[in-house]
Design an enzyme around this catalytic site. Sequence first.
Site, PDB file in Angstrom:
ATOM      1  N   HIS A  14       2.422  15.311 -29.690  1.00 39.91           N
ATOM      2  CA  HIS A  14       2.729  16.311 -30.820  1.00 39.91           C
ATOM      3  C   HIS A  14       1.946  17.717 -30.376  1.00 39.91           C
ATOM      4  CE1 HIS A  14       0.929  17.835 -34.758  1.00 39.91           C
ATOM      5  NE2 HIS A  14       2.254  17.551 -34.827  1.00 39.91           N
ATOM      6  N   GLU A  41       6.923  17.573 -27.645  1.00 40.51           N
ATOM      7  CA  GLU A  41       7.427  18.208 -28.833  1.00 40.51           C
ATOM      8  C   GLU A  41       7.146  19.779 -28.761  1.00 40.51           C
ATOM      9  OE1 GLU A  41       5.054  18.742 -32.307  1.00 40.51           O
ATOM     10  OE2 GLU A  41       6.834  18.650 -33.432  1.00 40.51           O
ATOM     11  N   ASP A  43       7.682  23.126 -31.200  1.00 42.92           N
ATOM     12  CA  ASP A  43       8.053  23.777 -32.378  1.00 42.92           C
ATOM     13  C   ASP A  43       8.403  25.214 -32.082  1.00 42.92           C
ATOM     14  OD1 ASP A  43       7.142  22.043 -34.331  1.00 42.92           O
ATOM     15  OD2 ASP A  43       5.172  22.536 -33.695  1.00 42.92           O
ATOM     16  N   HIS A  56       3.865  26.860 -33.431  1.00 41.77           N
ATOM     17  CA  HIS A  56       4.192  25.879 -34.549  1.00 41.77           C
ATOM     18  C   HIS A  56       4.300  26.660 -35.845  1.00 41.77           C
ATOM     19  CE1 HIS A  56       2.708  23.930 -38.343  1.00 41.77           C
ATOM     20  NE2 HIS A  56       3.247  22.778 -37.592  1.00 41.77           N
ATOM     21  N   GLU A 150      11.716  21.347 -32.615  1.00 38.56           N
ATOM     22  CA  GLU A 150      11.886  21.331 -33.952  1.00 38.56           C
ATOM     23  C   GLU A 150      12.149  22.933 -34.279  1.00 38.56           C
ATOM     24  OE1 GLU A 150       8.146  20.532 -36.433  1.00 38.56           O
ATOM     25  OE2 GLU A 150       9.150  21.456 -38.043  1.00 38.56           O
TER      26      GLU A 150
HETATM   27 CA    CA Z   1       6.377  19.833 -35.243  1.00 42.42          CA
END
Ligand code: CA
Length: 330
Positions: A14, A41, A43, A56, A150
């Site tokens: 994460h 991950e 973002d 993020h 994301e």
């Molecule tokens: Ca995220």
Amino acid sequence: MAGAKAADPIVIAHRGASGYLPEHTLAAKAAAHAMGADYIEQDVVLSRDGVPVVLHDIYLDSTTDVARCFPGRARADGRYYALDFDLDEIRQLRAHERLMQGAEGSPVTNYPRRFPGDIAMFRVPTLAEEIDLISGMNASRERTTGLYVEFKAPNWHRAQGHDLVAAVMSVLQDKEYADRPQQVFLQCFDDRTLRRLRHELKTPLPLIQLIAENDWGEDSAVDYDYLQTQEGLADVASYADGIGPWIRQVYLGMDESGATELSELVNHAHEKGLVVHPYTFRSDELPEGVTSFDRLLDIFLQQAQVDGLFTDFPDKARQYIDRQRQIALQ
Ligand code: CA
């Protein structure tokens, strides 16, 4: 992705190994790779000149020194938006552990045992740079660690005149990741974005519908209560391959006898062929009633039987899963 339950649950780092190094820095991503994460991950938001950067927030101020470098460049709400800065300006910033304004006016961190907030020696990477790092480490470590991308606030970007989805997909295409469904997941809180990816852009990459709570203000056009119903999950299965609920939508707490109470969300999702990757597993922020990180993983991996999880501590999840595999082999 049909059939849902994979043999081994996947470890998704994460924001990188963000329990140890500032989130979304290349240092945190390299550490996550070395710790054996299956996916790392990203973002993603856009710079003013339309370059996807890994961040993020749509703001730069919580994780960089933007206020010191570019005083006067905040909007009326006091925030410094990534979309108001060209990439060459974002490249001048130093990234650090996430900080908030404390009661005394001095910056404080949510997680006091993590990387010190006053050490700002990192950069904000572009998505392309991060993909180069991961694919480079895949070569040097003989791994196939994947991307888990994301789209942050796609409708807000659109209202500001930018197509975040097109920009991100173009980078994935350039880096030859747009056709690697075994190595990339795409995730979003907005169902319209996922429907567009599946039906209009016809991506072969697996899509994950993230599920928030309606009162978080994540996306006012999406009804997250509905998405957790049987009808809502059937709808999700028409355009996505899985869901990303947060921990408390699965783990409801302990009853009076100390037994774990789980929702039906994972079972219902699996019945519809959806995988389930909940967020966020933090050993320094355990949910109420859970006494250790291993106990939390027991609840989600043994009892709830999720297919993967987002964690700030990919090493701990990796060790737990490898240990369970050893036990199963004995
Ligand atoms: Ca995220």
